[in-house]
Scaffold this motif. Structure first.
Motif, PDB file in Angstrom:
ATOM      1  N   PRO A   5       0.837  -1.169   0.061  1.00 25.41           N
ATOM      2  CA  PRO A   5      -0.039  -0.009  -0.059  1.00 25.41           C
ATOM      3  C   PRO A   5       0.793   1.287  -0.199  1.00 25.41           C
ATOM      4  O   PRO A   5       1.988   1.323   0.399  1.00 25.41           O
ATOM      5  N   ARG A   6       0.280   2.272  -0.371  1.00 27.26           N
ATOM      6  CA  ARG A   6       0.902   3.632  -0.428  1.00 27.26           C
ATOM      7  C   ARG A   6       1.240   3.998   1.148  1.00 27.26           C
ATOM      8  O   ARG A   6       0.505   3.837   2.119  1.00 27.26           O
ATOM      9  N   SER A   7       2.202   4.808   1.352  1.00 26.88           N
ATOM     10  CA  SER A   7       2.187   5.360   2.814  1.00 26.88           C
ATOM     11  C   SER A   7       1.092   6.206   3.077  1.00 26.88           C
ATOM     12  O   SER A   7       0.585   6.868   2.601  1.00 26.88           O
ATOM     13  N   GLY A   8       0.740   5.865   4.708  1.00 29.91           N
ATOM     14  CA  GLY A   8      -0.349   6.597   5.116  1.00 29.91           C
ATOM     15  C   GLY A   8       0.035   7.838   5.673  1.00 29.91           C
ATOM     16  O   GLY A   8      -0.948   8.798   5.948  1.00 29.91           O
ATOM     17  N   ASP A   9       1.313   8.230   5.513  1.00 32.41           N
ATOM     18  CA  ASP A   9       1.729   9.705   6.005  1.00 32.41           C
ATOM     19  C   ASP A   9       1.699  10.775   4.817  1.00 32.41           C
ATOM     20  O   ASP A   9       2.179  10.468   4.128  1.00 32.41           O
ATOM     21  N   SER A 251      -9.824   7.143  13.475  1.00 33.71           N
ATOM     22  CA  SER A 251      -8.928   7.060  12.256  1.00 33.71           C
ATOM     23  C   SER A 251      -8.264   8.283  11.831  1.00 33.71           C
ATOM     24  O   SER A 251      -7.052   8.304  11.449  1.00 33.71           O
ATOM     25  N   ALA A 252      -9.190   9.326  11.638  1.00 35.59           N
ATOM     26  CA  ALA A 252      -8.662  10.593  11.478  1.00 35.59           C
ATOM     27  C   ALA A 252      -7.506  11.029  12.593  1.00 35.59           C
ATOM     28  O   ALA A 252      -6.327  11.652  12.243  1.00 35.59           O
ATOM     29  N   VAL A 385      -7.047   1.052   5.846  1.00 34.00           N
ATOM     30  CA  VAL A 385      -6.784   0.782   7.051  1.00 34.00           C
ATOM     31  C   VAL A 385      -5.399   0.507   7.368  1.00 34.00           C
ATOM     32  O   VAL A 385      -4.873   1.185   8.228  1.00 34.00           O
ATOM     33  N   LEU A 386      -4.623  -0.086   6.432  1.00 30.49           N
ATOM     34  CA  LEU A 386      -3.257  -0.374   6.566  1.00 30.49           C
ATOM     35  C   LEU A 386      -2.655   0.959   6.414  1.00 30.49           C
ATOM     36  O   LEU A 386      -1.156   1.209   7.241  1.00 30.49           O
ATOM     37  N   ASP A 387      -3.099   1.930   5.701  1.00 32.00           N
ATOM     38  CA  ASP A 387      -2.311   3.161   5.663  1.00 32.00           C
ATOM     39  C   ASP A 387      -2.245   3.740   6.920  1.00 32.00           C
ATOM     40  O   ASP A 387      -1.257   4.566   7.356  1.00 32.00           O
ATOM     41  N   ALA A 388      -3.517   3.818   7.772  1.00 32.75           N
ATOM     42  CA  ALA A 388      -3.644   4.793   8.937  1.00 32.75           C
ATOM     43  C   ALA A 388      -2.840   3.985   9.817  1.00 32.75           C
ATOM     44  O   ALA A 388      -2.317   4.595  10.908  1.00 32.75           O
ATOM     45  N   SER A 392       1.351  -2.842   5.793  1.00 35.34           N
ATOM     46  CA  SER A 392       1.614  -3.114   4.661  1.00 35.34           C
ATOM     47  C   SER A 392       0.766  -4.811   4.219  1.00 35.34           C
ATOM     48  O   SER A 392       0.418  -5.059   5.106  1.00 35.34           O
ATOM     49  N   LEU A 393       0.609  -4.837   2.999  1.00 39.10           N
ATOM     50  CA  LEU A 393      -0.214  -5.841   2.630  1.00 39.10           C
ATOM     51  C   LEU A 393       0.619  -6.722   1.594  1.00 39.10           C
ATOM     52  O   LEU A 393       1.012  -5.966   0.415  1.00 39.10           O
ATOM     53  N   THR A 394       0.715  -7.832   1.552  1.00 40.53           N
ATOM     54  CA  THR A 394       1.438  -8.869   0.783  1.00 40.53           C
ATOM     55  C   THR A 394       0.335  -9.783  -0.060  1.00 40.53           C
ATOM     56  O   THR A 394      -0.506 -10.437   1.005  1.00 40.53           O
TER      57      THR A 394
END
Length: 426
Positions: A5-9, A251-252, A385-388, A392-394
């Motif tokens: 996933p893309r970075s959540g920051d 989440s926010a 959800v993973l971003d927050a 990471s997802l494989t």
């Protein structure tokens, strides 16, 4: 095949965009300077070199004797019977030169500390005439020009990079503001919805209690039973809606403050989800089980409801792409400083080349049809959800041989005090 996933920051994404702009500007400037440098070299040094070649060639070909060599050119002549003559202004090193040792045609040689452009020709009368031109100054000028161009390129690229960083920051600043406003809107809207939803949920509870109390005073009619059932469902719906709003608010907060979450035991979460979803899996004829490794809690910092929603989405995806008699297993393991939460099935499988595509909104695999209507949002929500949660997802799998979706989170330290506080919050 993996799909990360893309970075959540959001701040990191904005900074990366600014650096990308700076790199592109620097690359454009470097390419421009390279083209200019090549043109400058071609129009000066190469032009002078061509003129030098022409001068020594013409002098050697046209020479009747060595007394008229032409401007800057030294002529050396060897007669058929062996004597060697040279121009009056020829250096001592050239007078001792053996013309027969030089190849016929154009060449270059270094004598002492001087560089010469050379052209040798054999005339019909048996003479060998060699024209030589001192090109030391031109060579040194070319080296200085190349050095200057290189330094100008380094300074230009460095300056362009600094300007690119400045302009890149200005260019992406509206993007940063937009992301910040989006996060604030979600937080503010969720916060404003909490109170009216809490009031609505409380009123629904009061109505349900009143109906239950009234029903206990006498015989309940079928209409009353349906009304109690609807009100009970209303209570459940308002509770679920409140949980969604609370989840958005948390989440926010988690995106703005990565350490703002709570300690969540994902092993216990996996067991809880299996108990909740097993009736649905049994109805589809699919065995659902949890495989949690170790005796210690497997802790991550995050939002329990969000993590549960992500895990539920993966389980729902696995059930939707499995067949009666199949198996879906939730594996939970601790790996060094990370916790892995994997959902593995033996169903339809997937093409590894589609892993990244499946993480996009409304994307569905080729086997998605035929087992209920699926909108392709589950995996996209998992990614968010993973971003927050800085996870990471494989994705691994093969067509017809099942798939495995592995969520990886930073492991949290086992802190009993926080566990006690979390249990108290529950």
């Amino acid at each position: 095949m993996t799909g990360n996933p893309r970075s959540g920051d959001d701040g990191l994404l904005v900074r990366r965009a600014g650096l990308a702009i700076a790199a592109q500007i620097a690359a454009a400037v470097a390419a421009t300077l390279l083209v200019v440098g090549l043109l400058a070299y071609s129009l000066t040094i190469r032009a002078e070199h061509t003129a030098e070649e022409r001068a020594v060639r013409q002098a050697a070909l046209a020479a009747r004797d060595v007394t008229d060599p032409g401007a800057g050119v030294v002529l050396i002549e060897q007669l058929p019977d062996g004597p060697v003559r040279a121009s009056d202004d020829a250096p001592e090193d050239l007078i001792r030169l053996n013309p027969r040792a030089l190849p016929v045609g154009r060449s270059a040689t270094r004598i002492g500390s001087r560089d010469y452009e050379v052209f040798a020709v054999d005339h019909p009368d048996g003479r060998r005439v060699v024209g030589m031109l001192d090109v030391t100054t031109r060579r040194q000028s070319g080296e200085r020009l190349i050095t200057s161009l290189l330094w100008a390129g380094v300074v230009g690229v460095a300056g362009a990079a600094l300007l690119g960083v400045l302009f890149g920051r200005r260019a992406v600043r509206p993007l940063g503001r937009a992301l910040d406003l989006q996060r604030r809107f979600v937080a503010d809207a969720s916060h404003e919805l909490r109170t009216p939803l809490a009031v609505l949920h409380t009123r629904a509870q009061l109505i349900a209690r009143r109906l239950s109390r009234d029903a206990g005073d006498g015989d309940r009619r079928p209409a009353d039973e349906r009304l109690v059932e609807h009100v009970s469902q209303l209570v459940a719906d308002t509770r679920a809606l409140g949980e969604v709003v609370e989840d958005l608010l948390l989440s926010a907060e988690l995106q703005g403050k990565p350490g703002a979450g709570e300690l969540v035991d994902v092993g216990e979460l996996a067991h809880d989800l299996v108990r909740s979803v097993r009736p649905h899996a049994d109805e589809r004829g699919v065995a659902l089980r949890a495989d949690v490794g170790g005796d210690q809690p497997l802790l991550v910092v995050g939002i329990r409801s969000s993590l549960r929603r992500a895990l539920a989405a993966l389980v729902d995806n696995a059930l939707g792409h499995n067949h009666p008699g199949g198996t879906v297993t939730i594996h939970v393991r601790r790996r060094a400083h990370e916790v892995e939460l994997a959902v593995e099935d033996d169903g339809d499988g997937l093409d590894p080349a589609q892993a990244e595509q499946l993480l996009q909104r409304f994307a569905r695999g080729p086997q998605a049809g035929g087992r209920g209507r699926r909108f392709g949002l589950g995996l996209a929500l998992v990614r968010e959800v993973l971003d927050a949660h800085r996870g990471s997802l494989t994705i691994d799998g093969r067509p017809g041989l099942g798939a495995r979706f592995t969520m990886t989170f930073p492991a949290a330290m086992h802190t009993p005090d926080r566990l006690v506080n979390h249990a108290g919050d529950e």
